[in-house]
Enzyme design. Structure first.
Site, PDB file in Angstrom:
ATOM      1  N   ASN A 177       0.830  -1.214   0.000  1.00  0.00           N
ATOM      2  CA  ASN A 177       0.000   0.000   0.000  1.00  0.00           C
ATOM      3  C   ASN A 177       0.861   1.260   0.000  1.00  0.00           C
ATOM      4  OD1 ASN A 177      -3.047  -0.458   0.115  1.00  0.00           O
ATOM      5  ND2 ASN A 177      -2.262  -2.024   1.513  1.00  0.00           N
TER       6      ASN A 177
ATOM      7  N   MET B 110       1.383  -2.706  12.328  1.00  0.00           N
ATOM      8  CA  MET B 110       0.783  -3.745  13.176  1.00  0.00           C
ATOM      9  C   MET B 110       0.949  -3.463  14.668  1.00  0.00           C
ATOM     10  SD  MET B 110      -0.519  -5.614  10.912  1.00  0.00           S
ATOM     11  CE  MET B 110      -0.939  -7.139  11.723  1.00  0.00           C
TER      12      MET B 110
ATOM     13  N   LEU C 158      -1.965   2.107  18.130  1.00  0.00           N
ATOM     14  CA  LEU C 158      -1.521   3.430  18.565  1.00  0.00           C
ATOM     15  C   LEU C 158      -2.194   3.782  19.890  1.00  0.00           C
ATOM     16  CD1 LEU C 158      -1.857   5.204  15.106  1.00  0.00           C
ATOM     17  CD2 LEU C 158       0.291   4.652  16.263  1.00  0.00           C
TER      18      LEU C 158
ATOM     19  N   ASN D 230      -6.112   5.034   7.720  1.00  0.00           N
ATOM     20  CA  ASN D 230      -5.705   3.628   7.703  1.00  0.00           C
ATOM     21  C   ASN D 230      -6.462   2.896   6.604  1.00  0.00           C
ATOM     22  OD1 ASN D 230      -4.539   1.163   8.712  1.00  0.00           O
ATOM     23  ND2 ASN D 230      -6.497   0.696   9.696  1.00  0.00           N
TER      24      ASN D 230
ATOM     25  N   HIS E 214      -8.034  -0.918   5.762  1.00  0.00           N
ATOM     26  CA  HIS E 214      -8.405  -2.165   6.444  1.00  0.00           C
ATOM     27  C   HIS E 214      -9.012  -3.122   5.418  1.00  0.00           C
ATOM     28  CE1 HIS E 214      -9.633  -4.661   9.830  1.00  0.00           C
ATOM     29  NE2 HIS E 214     -10.787  -4.821   9.218  1.00  0.00           N
TER      30      HIS E 214
ATOM     31  N   VAL F 162     -10.086   1.360  17.890  1.00  0.00           N
ATOM     32  CA  VAL F 162      -9.422   0.686  16.767  1.00  0.00           C
ATOM     33  C   VAL F 162     -10.413   0.303  15.655  1.00  0.00           C
ATOM     34  CG1 VAL F 162      -8.034  -1.328  16.104  1.00  0.00           C
ATOM     35  CG2 VAL F 162      -7.629  -0.204  18.291  1.00  0.00           C
ATOM     36  N   ASP F 163     -10.086   0.692  14.418  1.00  0.00           N
ATOM     37  CA  ASP F 163     -10.853   0.356  13.203  1.00  0.00           C
ATOM     38  C   ASP F 163     -12.254   0.965  13.172  1.00  0.00           C
ATOM     39  OD1 ASP F 163      -8.750  -1.135  12.163  1.00  0.00           O
ATOM     40  OD2 ASP F 163      -9.472  -3.026  12.975  1.00  0.00           O
TER      41      ASP F 163
HETATM   42  C1  GRF Z   1      -3.244  -4.757   4.059  1.00  0.00           C
HETATM   43  O1  GRF Z   1      -4.079  -5.858   3.833  1.00  0.00           O
HETATM   44  C2  GRF Z   1      -3.964  -3.684   4.816  1.00  0.00           C
HETATM   45  O2  GRF Z   1      -5.332  -3.629   4.505  1.00  0.00           O
HETATM   46  C3  GRF Z   1      -3.777  -4.109   6.252  1.00  0.00           C
HETATM   47  O3  GRF Z   1      -2.468  -4.632   6.295  1.00  0.00           O
HETATM   48  C4  GRF Z   1      -2.095  -5.099   5.010  1.00  0.00           C
HETATM   49  C5  GRF Z   1      -0.834  -4.399   4.638  1.00  0.00           C
HETATM   50  O4  GRF Z   1      -0.334  -4.864   3.419  1.00  0.00           O
HETATM   51  N1  GRF Z   1      -3.983  -3.010   7.157  1.00  0.00           N
HETATM   52  P1  GRF Z   1       0.873  -4.098   2.727  1.00  0.00           P
HETATM   53  O5  GRF Z   1       2.024  -4.117   3.722  1.00  0.00           O
HETATM   54  O6  GRF Z   1       0.421  -2.710   2.401  1.00  0.00           O
HETATM   55  O7  GRF Z   1       1.185  -4.890   1.502  1.00  0.00           O
END
Ligand code: GRF
Length: 214
Positions: free
Chosen positions: A28, A104, A107, A121, A123, A158-159
């Protein structure tokens, strides 16, 4: 009405200074950086931060000559102390927006409240369904027909912050965690750069839980 629903925020129209937070592969992050290089997003990535020394995303950032920073959580007495150190690094660089991209580590409230409306973020599910981890497998196991990706503002819960963009994908009968993750990831790479673009076009208006596109 709770207090949150009274707040109104409009994202800034400017050339943005972005910090990426990641712990892993960084696809990402790459999608956002590619979109910047292609001129799709009006911003610079001024820092790629990680809590994992060996995160592949950090290597990619170095190859792309972006500034990287790794801080070892074990060097700090508490989660708050760790986040305080990151807050200082972010403030030093005048960062406008923090993009969590597979970061991961949860926060602290302190961190979230220090950058209200300035953290987003991605998700891999259609929030508020399936928050947390391993959500592609959870969606399959639950039997839902659609899952997808969500870009949202980050709050201390979170989320659960206000949703900016979502993309739905079907869940197929023979899907595995891997095949579904791959289908969702393709959408992540579209909607995350799009959300960042909208942010620095000054087009995201947050009113309570809802985000309006202006
Ligand atoms: C993705 O699936 C994102 O939605 C989640 O963690 C993963 C990260 O993947 N939060 P990458 O490191 O961006 O490939």
């Amino acid at each position: 009405m709770n207090k949150m629903s009274e707040d109104i925020f409009l994202s800034p129209k400017k050339k943005g200074r972005i910090a990426i937070f990641l712990s892993g592969r960084g696809s990402n992050f790459k999608a956002i950086h590619d979109a910047i290089v292609a001129g799709f997003i009006n911003a610079d990535i001024v820092l790629v931060f990680s809590n994992k020394k060996e995160a592949p995303g950090i290597r990619i950032a170095q190859e792309r000559n972006l500034e990287t920073l790794y801080l070892n959580p074990k060097d700090f007495p508490s989660k708050e102390a760790y986040d305080k150190a990151i807050i200082e690094e972010i403030k030093k660089r005048n960062v406008d927006l923090i993009c969590l991209a597979g970061y991961m580590k949860i926060l602290t409230d302190l961190f979230c409240n220090s950058f209200k409306n300035k953290i987003i973020n991605i998700h891999p599910a259609l929030l508020p369904s399936f928050p947390g981890l391993h959500v592609q497998q959870k969606a399959i196991d639950w039997g839902v027909r659609y899952s997808g990706a969500t870009v949202h503002f980050v709050t201390a819960e979170v989320d659960m912050g206000p949703i900016i963009l979502q993309a739905a994908v079907p869940i197929l009968q023979d899907d595995t965690e891997e095949t579904l993750s791959e289908r969702i990831l393709k959408q992540e790479h579209k909607i995350y750069p799009e959300a960042v673009k909208l942010y620095f076009e000054g087009r995201l208006e947050v009113r309570g839980r809802r985000v309006f596109l202006r």
